[in-house]
Design a protein around this motif. Structure first.
Motif, PDB file in Angstrom:
ATOM      1  N   MET A   1       0.838  -1.201   0.000  1.00 11.20           N
ATOM      2  CA  MET A   1       0.000   0.000   0.000  1.00 11.20           C
ATOM      3  C   MET A   1       0.871   1.248   0.000  1.00 11.20           C
ATOM      4  SD  MET A   1      -2.997   1.027   2.694  1.00 11.20           S
ATOM      5  CE  MET A   1      -3.708  -0.608   2.493  1.00 11.20           C
ATOM      6  N   ALA A   2       1.955   1.237   0.795  1.00 14.41           N
ATOM      7  CA  ALA A   2       2.854   2.390   0.841  1.00 14.41           C
ATOM      8  C   ALA A   2       3.498   2.619  -0.521  1.00 14.41           C
ATOM      9  CB  ALA A   2       3.933   2.164   1.904  1.00 14.41           C
ATOM     10  N   ARG A   3       3.879   1.528  -1.195  1.00 12.02           N
ATOM     11  CA  ARG A   3       4.455   1.668  -2.532  1.00 12.02           C
ATOM     12  C   ARG A   3       3.407   2.179  -3.531  1.00 12.02           C
ATOM     13  NH1 ARG A   3       7.792  -3.179  -4.672  1.00 12.02           N
ATOM     14  NH2 ARG A   3       8.882  -1.473  -5.732  1.00 12.02           N
ATOM     15  N   GLY A   4       2.160   1.763  -3.350  1.00 19.27           N
ATOM     16  CA  GLY A   4       1.097   2.279  -4.200  1.00 19.27           C
ATOM     17  C   GLY A   4       0.887   3.770  -4.003  1.00 19.27           C
ATOM     18  N   ILE A   5       0.920   4.213  -2.735  1.00 18.62           N
ATOM     19  CA  ILE A   5       0.781   5.650  -2.436  1.00 18.62           C
ATOM     20  C   ILE A   5       1.946   6.420  -3.051  1.00 18.62           C
ATOM     21  CG2 ILE A   5       0.785   7.348  -0.582  1.00 18.62           C
ATOM     22  CD1 ILE A   5      -0.695   5.279   1.139  1.00 18.62           C
ATOM     23  N   LEU A   6       3.156   5.813  -2.956  1.00 18.82           N
ATOM     24  CA  LEU A   6       4.322   6.455  -3.559  1.00 18.82           C
ATOM     25  C   LEU A   6       4.116   6.638  -5.066  1.00 18.82           C
ATOM     26  CD1 LEU A   6       7.277   7.433  -3.296  1.00 18.82           C
ATOM     27  CD2 LEU A   6       7.993   5.071  -3.728  1.00 18.82           C
ATOM     28  N   PHE A   7       3.547   5.622  -5.723  1.00 21.14           N
ATOM     29  CA  PHE A   7       3.290   5.726  -7.164  1.00 21.14           C
ATOM     30  C   PHE A   7       2.271   6.816  -7.473  1.00 21.14           C
ATOM     31  CE2 PHE A   7       0.818   4.519 -10.920  1.00 21.14           C
ATOM     32  CZ  PHE A   7       1.828   4.518 -11.867  1.00 21.14           C
ATOM     33  N   VAL A   8       1.229   6.932  -6.616  1.00 23.96           N
ATOM     34  CA  VAL A   8       0.219   7.969  -6.817  1.00 23.96           C
ATOM     35  C   VAL A   8       0.850   9.347  -6.744  1.00 23.96           C
ATOM     36  CG1 VAL A   8      -1.856   9.016  -5.856  1.00 23.96           C
ATOM     37  CG2 VAL A   8      -1.702   6.531  -6.052  1.00 23.96           C
ATOM     38  N   PHE A   9       1.719   9.553  -5.746  1.00 30.16           N
ATOM     39  CA  PHE A   9       2.401  10.846  -5.617  1.00 30.16           C
ATOM     40  C   PHE A   9       3.316  11.091  -6.819  1.00 30.16           C
ATOM     41  CE2 PHE A   9       0.950  10.817  -1.262  1.00 30.16           C
ATOM     42  CZ  PHE A   9       0.834  12.169  -0.958  1.00 30.16           C
TER      43      PHE A   9
END
Length: 523
Positions: free
Chosen positions: A85-93
């Protein structure tokens, strides 16, 4: 009003220039295009990596739940989910702050966070390889090892562009299980540990080769992009009209300002149009394409351009065609060197060389050429033609009495009247001061030629109104017919001139056709 203090800061503004707050020695160097491309590639593969990891974790949960400690399995799955999930948030940013703007701010920070997320995921998977494999159940151990090996094989491809990421992930995933299997007391576990060690070495070597290939591809792509940018910049600033058209459909995909000006439009409106829309003879373009398809070079091709609508214009260019690759597809670079002014000047010189400057009629040289062609045609088609000599009567008194200016205007008026009496196929010319000739290239009988000659004589006998003056002249006209009176050009000219001489000697203002009993005059 804002004021500047001694330190260079602006009062009344919250913004401070960067060069004040950051000494030059501490400034970060700008990232290279290759570094930017590497980070773009890593982040573009991130959603795929997250999806595969999540799907594989779900499959492991389904397979291992009956044989493993469910609490431990859920705890591991929860930790992995948080990391993903943290990596997904990083991708969104990333998408919001970098990719969407087409640029990367703080490249090192983006790369650092990507590596942290990658290695964190690897650590969780490495721990899972130890805590998820049920002790004493060799089948599930093999399954877990197989799953981790497949995960690492995919990572070796998607992470290969960044050495630290791929090495960190592979080691954190496989090394714990290699050690774990080596510490077991059964031969099969030893063998699996050795095989995974070899597999790890293979993945590290193959990822290195993949990285080298990716870096080379990135360099080539960046070089191509840079070359395309340089080409585009060069062409945009070129004074030569230039366009690039798609080799498949012929539509313009690039046009500089000079090309837009050449075809009297804007660059935006030129894009998507067809260059052939402006060719006066589109078949010339088809011939060029045929030559290019055969590998021939086509440069400095004289092309006539014309407007497809209003306002009407015609331009001449020397056009060169060069097959190129543009925007990753086959294209055609076309240069149009505008020579309209030169062409007009050359045409004017050419016209003056073969036409009378006063009346605009063909001169003696052009007339002889036309007469020679007409005789050749008549001989081939077994037809007849007539030559008419026109000499003005009473022109010299007008010229002497009223001046050369009036005389010149009278000659122009005579040329116009002669032209009105002729058919489209007939060709008049001025060969001397007040001497005109007319070629009648298609006659059936002498009577046809006599009727045209009489019409010319009558028109020239009518008064001329020139500059408020009423001037009266007439014309003596002689006729000779090919092949009845002569079978070659100079003989035909001499006999038409002889007939005109007899018309003058027999009272003027009349038409005479050549007769064998006429004594020829030297012309």
């Amino acid at each position: 009003m804002e004021k500047q203090n001694q330190n260079g800061k602006m009062h009344g503004s919250n913004e401070q220039p960067r060069f004040i707050s950051e000494p030059p020695g501490l400034r970060q160097p700008s990232p290279t295009a290759e570094q930017v491309a590497r980070v773009h590639l890593l982040y573009s593969n991130l959603p795929f990596s997250i999806g595969i990891s999540g799907l594989l974790a779900c499959i492991l949960m389904f397979v291992l739940t009956p044989a493993s400690n469910s609490h431990r399995l859920l705890a591991w799955f929860g930790i992995l989910s948080l990391v993903l999930m943290a990596r997904g948030i990083l991708f969104v940013f990333w998408r919001k702050h970098a990719y969407s703007r087409g640029e990367i701010d703080d490249l090192d920070d983006w790369l650092r966070w990507f590596r942290i997320g990658t290695i964190a995921g690897g650590v969780v998977w490495g721990i899972g390889g130890i805590v998820l494999a049920p002790l004493g159940d060799i089948g599930h151990k093999v399954y877990v090892s197989f799953a981790l090996g497949g995960l690492c094989a995919g990572a070796a491809s998607t992470l290969a562009i960044d050495r630290l990421s791929v090495v960190g992930f592979l080691l954190t995933v496989l090394l714990p299980q290699i050690v774990f299997l080596a510490l077991q007391d059964d031969t099969l576990s030893y063998g699996m540990s050795a095989m995974e060690t070899l597999f790890l070495l293979f993945l590290l070597a193959s990822s290195r080769q993949t990285r080298l290939h990716l870096e080379e591809n990135v360099r080539l792509r960046l070089r191509a992009t840079e070359n395309e940018f340089r080409l585009r910049h060069m062409l945009e600033s070129s004074p030569i009209a230039t366009c690039i058209e798609d080799a498949v459909d012929g539509r313009v995909i690039f046009a500089n300002l000079s090309y837009a000006s050449l075809i009297d439009t804007t660059p935006d409106r030129a894009i998507g149009a067809f260059t052939t829309d402006f060719y006066a003879r589109p078949e010339e373009y088809a011939e060029v394409m045929d030559r290019l398809s055969k590998g021939e070079h086509v440069t400095n091709q004289l092309v006539e351009l014309r407007s497809p609508g209003e306002p009407h214009w015609i331009k001449w260019t020397l056009t060169s065609y060069f097959p190129v690759e543009y925007q990753n597809k086959s294209a055609l670079l076309v240069w149009f060197y505008d020579i309209t002014d030169r062409k007009i000047s050359e045409d004017r010189v050419q016209h003056l060389a073969y036409h009378d400057t006063l009346t605009g009629l063909p001169n003696r040289s052009l007339f002889r050429d036309r007469l020679q062609q007409a005789i050749a045609t008549a001989e081939r088609e077994q037809s007849a033609l007539a030559l008419m000599f026109v000499d003005l009567d009473q022109f010299k008194p007008v010229n002497d009495g009223y001046g050369h200016g009036i005389g010149d205007l009278l000659l122009k008026a005579v040329a116009e009247r002669i032209g009105r009496c002729l058919r489209k196929s007939d060709s008049p010319a001025r060969i001397g001061g007040d001497e005109f000739v007319v070629l009648l290239p298609a006659i059936k009988t002498e009577q046809n030629a006599l009727e045209i000659a009489e019409k010319v004589r009558y028109e020239l006998s009518q008064p001329f109104e020139i500059e408020g003056l009423t001037l009266g002249i007439s014309a003596s006209i002689g006729l000779a017919v090919y092949p009845d009176h002569a079978d070659e050009i100079q003989q035909l000219i001499n006999r038409a001139d002889t007939a005109m001489y007899y018309a003058k000697s027999e009272g003027r203002n009349c038409v005479r056709i050549y007769r064998p009993d006429m004594r020829e005059q030297n012309c």
